[in-house]
Scaffold this active site. Structure first.
Site, PDB file in Angstrom:
ATOM      1  CG  ASP A 223       1.537   4.788   4.985  1.00 38.59           C
ATOM      2  OD1 ASP A 223       0.990   3.681   5.127  1.00 38.59           O
ATOM      3  OD2 ASP A 223       2.692   5.042   5.392  1.00 38.59           O
TER       4      ASP A 223
ATOM      5  NE  ARG B 227       1.392   5.116   9.388  1.00 42.14           N
ATOM      6  CZ  ARG B 227       0.288   4.621   8.864  1.00 42.14           C
ATOM      7  NH1 ARG B 227      -0.208   3.473   9.311  1.00 42.14           N
ATOM      8  NH2 ARG B 227      -0.331   5.255   7.902  1.00 42.14           N
TER       9      ARG B 227
ATOM     10  CG  HIS C 105      -0.132   0.137   2.522  1.00 38.99           C
ATOM     11  ND1 HIS C 105       0.628  -0.900   3.036  1.00 38.99           N
ATOM     12  CD2 HIS C 105       0.037   1.180   3.371  1.00 38.99           C
ATOM     13  CE1 HIS C 105       1.211  -0.498   4.149  1.00 38.99           C
ATOM     14  NE2 HIS C 105       0.880   0.766   4.374  1.00 38.99           N
TER      15      HIS C 105
ATOM     16  CG  HIS D 212       5.058   1.075   2.809  1.00 40.27           C
ATOM     17  ND1 HIS D 212       4.529   2.242   2.310  1.00 40.27           N
ATOM     18  CD2 HIS D 212       4.473   0.897   4.009  1.00 40.27           C
ATOM     19  CE1 HIS D 212       3.667   2.743   3.178  1.00 40.27           C
ATOM     20  NE2 HIS D 212       3.609   1.939   4.229  1.00 40.27           N
TER      21      HIS D 212
HETATM   22  C1  OGA Z   1       1.935   1.127   8.308  1.00 36.48           C
HETATM   23  C2  OGA Z   1       3.030   0.309   7.752  1.00 36.48           C
HETATM   24  C3  OGA Z   1       5.054  -0.946   8.005  1.00 36.48           C
HETATM   25  C4  OGA Z   1       5.749  -1.797   8.989  1.00 36.48           C
HETATM   26  O1  OGA Z   1       1.815   1.241   9.531  1.00 36.48           O
HETATM   27  O2  OGA Z   1       1.182   1.696   7.500  1.00 36.48           O
HETATM   28  O3  OGA Z   1       3.082   0.230   6.561  1.00 36.48           O
HETATM   29  O4  OGA Z   1       6.681  -2.508   8.558  1.00 36.48           O
HETATM   30  N1  OGA Z   1       3.927  -0.271   8.565  1.00 36.48           N
HETATM   31  O5  OGA Z   1       5.389  -1.780  10.173  1.00 36.48           O
HETATM   32 MN    MN Z   2       2.059   1.972   5.660  1.00 36.19          MN
END
Ligand code: OGA
Ligand code: MN
Length: 283
Positions: free
Chosen positions: A104, A274, A102, A257
């Site tokens: 974000d 995050r 995806h 990612h």
């Molecule tokens: C998210 C994500 C990646 C990870 O929180 O959107 O893509 O490796 N996390 O935790």
């Molecule tokens: Mn993400």
């Protein structure tokens, strides 16, 4: 600071910067230069408080809160807690965040410009994050495909994704009516332009993109499938292996990612903060 390209990839590591300190204008300028030359930047060996991570992230734009309020940091709601850890029956964060390809917040009219993750706790093995260079993937498309995609729009839908995640693992709950109202389905161009560099990139992802507009469902599904398998070739992808203290930030306009947390053995401890940096309507 020193910028080291990781492999022959679109990912770079920025050494010798302490993000807990206010950075000089020249340092931010060098970060921006690296940001546009690469698409994913890693800043190793950090030791940050929440306000320090938020201050650094804010360099890339204003921060916004994630729709899943239950996983906001208790004191700093601009930080989303990602964690596989459960203490006294209480999950310490979202345990299946981003465990699908995806970009974000592509499910909103204004997807996030950038994101950052700060690794507080990393298991011995696994829990890597996979990145895909959607600008390189676009550039490598045959000319006829570029013509076919020109002007096409795609629908992005968060309700669909949450449903899949609920059904899959039962880790997260159903969206509330208010959360559903906050995330109506949106349309974005299939090919978007990175506003600062003018670079074109594919802006579709298996996580949130549910269909291409204006074509029969079977044709839309087949074309999405074809484009995703084009993007996910090894030559456009990079596996990021975390170390505790890493801050990784990336440009959501030109990358997608995928977390691999669901592959971790039970009991593995992986915890991240995050931040989500606001963006504009894709063009
Ligand atoms: C998210 C994500 C990646 C990870 O929180 O959107 O893509 O490796 N996390 O935790
Ligand atoms: Mn993400």
């Amino acid at each position: 600071m020193r910028v080291e390209r990781l492999g022959q990839s679109f990912v770079a590591r920025v050494h010798d910067l302490d993000l807990s300190q206010p950075l000089a204008a020249a340092e931010f300028a060098a970060i921006d230069e690296a940001w546009f030359a690469h698409r994913v930047l890693s800043f190793p060996r950090q030791q940050l408080t929440e306000p320090q991570l938020m201050a650094f992230s804010s360099h890339f734009g204003p921060l916004e809160k994630h729709v899943l309020r239950d996983y906001h940091h208790d004191i700093y709601p601009e930080i989303l807690m990602l964690s596989t850890v459960v203490e006294d029956g209480e999950p310490q964060g979202l345990a299946d965040a981003g465990s699908y390809w995806h970009s974000d917040v592509s499910y909103k009219a204004k997807p996030s410009r950038a994101s950052s993750l700060y690794a507080l706790e990393i298991p011995e093995q696994g829990g890597d994050t996979l990145f895909c260079d959607m600008a390189a993937a676009y550039d490598a498309l045959p000319g006829a495909m570029k013509v076919r995609l020109d002007g096409l729009q795609a629908a992005h839908n968060y309700h669909h994704r949450n449903r899949v995640q609920v059904d899959k693992k039962g880790i997260r709950g159903e969206l509330t009516a208010a959360q559903r109202a906050e995330t109506p389905e949106v349309l974005h161009p299939v090919v978007r332009t990175q506003p600062e560099t003018g670079q074109k990139a594919l802006f579709i992802n298996p996580g949130f993109t549910v269909r291409l507009e204006g074509m029969p469902a079977s044709e839309s599904a087949a074309l999405l499938e074809e484009l995703f398998s084009h993007c996910l070739q090894d030559r456009f992808c990079f596996r990021y292996k975390w170390e505790k203290g890493d801050v990784v930030a990336w440009d959501n306009a030109v990358t997608m990612h995928c977390a691999t947390v669901l592959d971790l053995p039970a009991g593995s401890r992986r915890t991240m903060w995050r931040t989500i940096i606001s963006g504009d309507v894709p063009i």
